[in-house]
Write a protein that holds these residues in place. Sequence first.
Motif, PDB file in Angstrom:
ATOM      1  N   TYR A 251     -16.087 -13.287   2.536  1.00 34.71           N
ATOM      2  CA  TYR A 251     -16.593 -14.654   2.466  1.00 34.71           C
ATOM      3  C   TYR A 251     -17.003 -15.036   1.050  1.00 34.71           C
ATOM      4  CZ  TYR A 251     -16.453 -15.048   7.542  1.00 34.71           C
ATOM      5  OH  TYR A 251     -16.023 -15.112   8.857  1.00 34.71           O
ATOM      6  N   ALA A 252     -17.365 -14.064   0.221  1.00 35.69           N
ATOM      7  CA  ALA A 252     -17.719 -14.371  -1.163  1.00 35.69           C
ATOM      8  C   ALA A 252     -16.510 -14.927  -1.923  1.00 35.69           C
ATOM      9  CB  ALA A 252     -18.254 -13.126  -1.863  1.00 35.69           C
ATOM     10  N   LYS A 253     -15.331 -14.368  -1.641  1.00 29.61           N
ATOM     11  CA  LYS A 253     -14.094 -14.834  -2.283  1.00 29.61           C
ATOM     12  C   LYS A 253     -13.321 -15.819  -1.412  1.00 29.61           C
ATOM     13  CE  LYS A 253     -13.294 -10.663  -5.055  1.00 29.61           C
ATOM     14  NZ  LYS A 253     -12.333  -9.565  -5.357  1.00 29.61           N
ATOM     15  N   ASN A 254     -13.863 -16.091  -0.201  1.00 28.70           N
ATOM     16  CA  ASN A 254     -13.199 -16.972   0.760  1.00 28.70           C
ATOM     17  C   ASN A 254     -11.784 -16.475   1.062  1.00 28.70           C
ATOM     18  OD1 ASN A 254     -13.593 -19.295   2.426  1.00 28.70           O
ATOM     19  ND2 ASN A 254     -12.135 -20.433   1.159  1.00 28.70           N
ATOM     20  N   GLU A 255     -11.677 -15.159   1.350  1.00 23.77           N
ATOM     21  CA  GLU A 255     -10.384 -14.540   1.603  1.00 23.77           C
ATOM     22  C   GLU A 255     -10.324 -13.898   2.988  1.00 23.77           C
ATOM     23  OE1 GLU A 255      -8.436 -13.174  -2.673  1.00 23.77           O
ATOM     24  OE2 GLU A 255      -9.410 -11.670  -1.400  1.00 23.77           O
ATOM     25  N   LEU A 256      -9.183 -14.065   3.637  1.00 22.45           N
ATOM     26  CA  LEU A 256      -8.842 -13.381   4.880  1.00 22.45           C
ATOM     27  C   LEU A 256      -7.735 -12.391   4.564  1.00 22.45           C
ATOM     28  CD1 LEU A 256      -8.511 -13.005   7.992  1.00 22.45           C
ATOM     29  CD2 LEU A 256      -7.086 -15.065   7.976  1.00 22.45           C
ATOM     30  N   TRP A 257      -7.911 -11.136   4.998  1.00 24.30           N
ATOM     31  CA  TRP A 257      -6.924 -10.093   4.725  1.00 24.30           C
ATOM     32  C   TRP A 257      -6.152  -9.758   6.001  1.00 24.30           C
ATOM     33  CZ3 TRP A 257      -9.692  -5.672   1.540  1.00 24.30           C
ATOM     34  CH2 TRP A 257     -10.287  -6.234   0.400  1.00 24.30           C
ATOM     35  N   LEU A 258      -4.839  -9.629   5.849  1.00 19.64           N
ATOM     36  CA  LEU A 258      -3.973  -9.186   6.928  1.00 19.64           C
ATOM     37  C   LEU A 258      -3.222  -7.943   6.471  1.00 19.64           C
ATOM     38  CD1 LEU A 258      -2.409 -12.596   8.094  1.00 19.64           C
ATOM     39  CD2 LEU A 258      -4.495 -11.481   8.925  1.00 19.64           C
ATOM     40  N   LEU A 259      -3.350  -6.859   7.223  1.00 18.14           N
ATOM     41  CA  LEU A 259      -2.633  -5.624   6.934  1.00 18.14           C
ATOM     42  C   LEU A 259      -1.406  -5.588   7.837  1.00 18.14           C
ATOM     43  CD1 LEU A 259      -2.513  -2.905   5.469  1.00 18.14           C
ATOM     44  CD2 LEU A 259      -3.976  -1.952   7.268  1.00 18.14           C
ATOM     45  N   VAL A 260      -0.233  -5.606   7.236  1.00 16.72           N
ATOM     46  CA  VAL A 260       1.011  -5.802   7.979  1.00 16.72           C
ATOM     47  C   VAL A 260       1.909  -4.575   7.868  1.00 16.72           C
ATOM     48  CG1 VAL A 260       3.065  -7.245   8.214  1.00 16.72           C
ATOM     49  CG2 VAL A 260       0.881  -8.287   7.546  1.00 16.72           C
ATOM     50  N   ALA A 261       2.385  -4.090   9.017  1.00 21.14           N
ATOM     51  CA  ALA A 261       3.393  -3.030   9.040  1.00 21.14           C
ATOM     52  C   ALA A 261       4.770  -3.688   8.980  1.00 21.14           C
ATOM     53  CB  ALA A 261       3.264  -2.190  10.308  1.00 21.14           C
TER      54      ALA A 261
ATOM     55  N   LEU B  46       0.834  -1.201   0.000  1.00 26.59           N
ATOM     56  CA  LEU B  46       0.000   0.000   0.000  1.00 26.59           C
ATOM     57  C   LEU B  46       0.870   1.252   0.000  1.00 26.59           C
ATOM     58  CD1 LEU B  46      -2.810  -1.085   2.484  1.00 26.59           C
ATOM     59  CD2 LEU B  46      -2.556  -1.571   0.035  1.00 26.59           C
ATOM     60  N   ASN B  47       2.042   1.155   0.575  1.00 29.85           N
ATOM     61  CA  ASN B  47       3.096   2.175   0.487  1.00 29.85           C
ATOM     62  C   ASN B  47       4.398   1.494   0.883  1.00 29.85           C
ATOM     63  OD1 ASN B  47       3.195   2.198   3.359  1.00 29.85           O
ATOM     64  ND2 ASN B  47       1.699   3.854   3.455  1.00 29.85           N
ATOM     65  N   ASP B  48       5.428   2.245   1.209  1.00 31.75           N
ATOM     66  CA  ASP B  48       6.725   1.618   1.482  1.00 31.75           C
ATOM     67  C   ASP B  48       6.796   0.937   2.843  1.00 31.75           C
ATOM     68  OD1 ASP B  48       6.642   3.922   2.975  1.00 31.75           O
ATOM     69  OD2 ASP B  48       8.614   4.660   2.378  1.00 31.75           O
ATOM     70  N   ARG B  49       5.756   1.079   3.672  1.00 37.25           N
ATOM     71  CA  ARG B  49       5.781   0.492   5.024  1.00 37.25           C
ATOM     72  C   ARG B  49       4.703  -0.542   5.267  1.00 37.25           C
ATOM     73  NH1 ARG B  49       5.163   3.726   9.922  1.00 37.25           N
ATOM     74  NH2 ARG B  49       5.791   1.757  10.856  1.00 37.25           N
ATOM     75  N   TYR B  50       3.654  -0.540   4.477  1.00 39.15           N
ATOM     76  CA  TYR B  50       2.516  -1.396   4.760  1.00 39.15           C
ATOM     77  C   TYR B  50       2.191  -2.291   3.572  1.00 39.15           C
ATOM     78  CZ  TYR B  50       1.869   1.842   8.640  1.00 39.15           C
ATOM     79  OH  TYR B  50       2.067   2.594   9.765  1.00 39.15           O
ATOM     80  N   VAL B  51       1.871  -3.558   3.896  1.00 32.08           N
ATOM     81  CA  VAL B  51       1.557  -4.527   2.858  1.00 32.08           C
ATOM     82  C   VAL B  51       0.261  -5.254   3.234  1.00 32.08           C
ATOM     83  CG1 VAL B  51       2.964  -6.338   3.933  1.00 32.08           C
ATOM     84  CG2 VAL B  51       2.463  -6.452   1.496  1.00 32.08           C
ATOM     85  N   LEU B  52      -0.572  -5.479   2.239  1.00 33.83           N
ATOM     86  CA  LEU B  52      -1.836  -6.198   2.427  1.00 33.83           C
ATOM     87  C   LEU B  52      -1.669  -7.607   1.876  1.00 33.83           C
ATOM     88  CD1 LEU B  52      -4.846  -6.213   3.236  1.00 33.83           C
ATOM     89  CD2 LEU B  52      -5.364  -5.420   0.918  1.00 33.83           C
ATOM     90  N   ILE B  53      -1.819  -8.597   2.752  1.00 35.99           N
ATOM     91  CA  ILE B  53      -1.683  -9.999   2.364  1.00 35.99           C
ATOM     92  C   ILE B  53      -3.070 -10.641   2.373  1.00 35.99           C
ATOM     93  CG2 ILE B  53      -0.635 -12.218   2.943  1.00 35.99           C
ATOM     94  CD1 ILE B  53       1.585 -10.666   4.379  1.00 35.99           C
ATOM     95  N   ARG B  54      -3.438 -11.237   1.249  1.00 31.27           N
ATOM     96  CA  ARG B  54      -4.736 -11.904   1.136  1.00 31.27           C
ATOM     97  C   ARG B  54      -4.517 -13.413   1.115  1.00 31.27           C
ATOM     98  NH1 ARG B  54      -8.217  -7.991  -2.951  1.00 31.27           N
ATOM     99  NH2 ARG B  54      -7.108  -6.061  -2.446  1.00 31.27           N
ATOM    100  N   LEU B  55      -5.317 -14.113   1.935  1.00 37.04           N
ATOM    101  CA  LEU B  55      -5.145 -15.550   2.127  1.00 37.04           C
ATOM    102  C   LEU B  55      -6.453 -16.285   1.858  1.00 37.04           C
ATOM    103  CD1 LEU B  55      -3.350 -15.211   5.578  1.00 37.04           C
ATOM    104  CD2 LEU B  55      -2.212 -15.684   3.402  1.00 37.04           C
ATOM    105  N   THR B  56      -6.349 -17.538   1.450  1.00 38.64           N
ATOM    106  CA  THR B  56      -7.537 -18.344   1.225  1.00 38.64           C
ATOM    107  C   THR B  56      -7.278 -19.775   1.656  1.00 38.64           C
ATOM    108  OG1 THR B  56      -9.279 -18.854  -0.377  1.00 38.64           O
ATOM    109  CG2 THR B  56      -6.999 -19.072  -1.140  1.00 38.64           C
TER     110      THR B  56
END
Length: 258
Positions: free
Chosen positions: A63-73, A16-26
């Motif tokens: 739940y429609a995409k069966n995804e869990l999102w983790l926002l990581v610093a 999302l920028n140089d410090r934060y990343v969005l990881i999507r899991l299924t």
Amino acid sequence: MKKYCLQLKVTAVDFLNDRYVLIRLTDSQPLPEMAPGQFVEVRVDHSPTTFLRRPISINFVDYAKNELWLLVAVVGDGTRCMSQLKPGDMLDCVFPLGNTFTMPQTPQQKYLLVGGGVGVAPLLYMGMKIKEMGGEPTFLLGARSAKDLLEIELFEQYGRVLVTTEDGTAGEKGYVTNHSVLQKEHFDMICTCGPQPMMVAVARYAEKANIVCEASLENLMACGIGACLCCVEKTTKGNLCVCTEGPVFNTKDLLWLN
């Protein structure tokens, strides 16, 4: 709520920028039920300096995409290693852990969700759940500057978004507790997550305004089940493990206001 230890597959890793990343899991099976405020304990493989699991707030569940999102610093070796994951990689996760924010009793209750930095993460899923029941939360999100604001377009899908930045590059200049909405409107409930000084200031505002306030603490949590005792917080009810008795606490039970 039942806990699971699952190998989840990475579907996307977006900076999302140089410090934060969005990881999507299924997963190959439907994801279990999760509630706003809960978190995941992630095992970080391939990092020789990371021996303990890392607690990451549940950012969103699609739940429609069966995804869990983790926002990581990305702040250390463990989270840096997580940011280098690729689609198709597997991540060992124990979840859902901890307690939850208190949901509105009626859609008419006015909720203010206050977040700063990566602390905005659990508020997105909370806002979605409030929207699902017919309510409309107000998000008050703080950052150092405009480039540090996270997921604003997503928050706007679920409620009114107000912003403060320390340098004035977006929204009102200053801290979240300086925003004009706090003088203009009254809320029935405040939920907050972010740096502790910010949450303490929010809790003090809520105390003066006679508003119930819940804060999600970000203590170091290695096991997630109350065994290692590294996350203990002193409260009015004694020393409590944040991973099992929290991470969400009524701020009246914390020692911040003493």
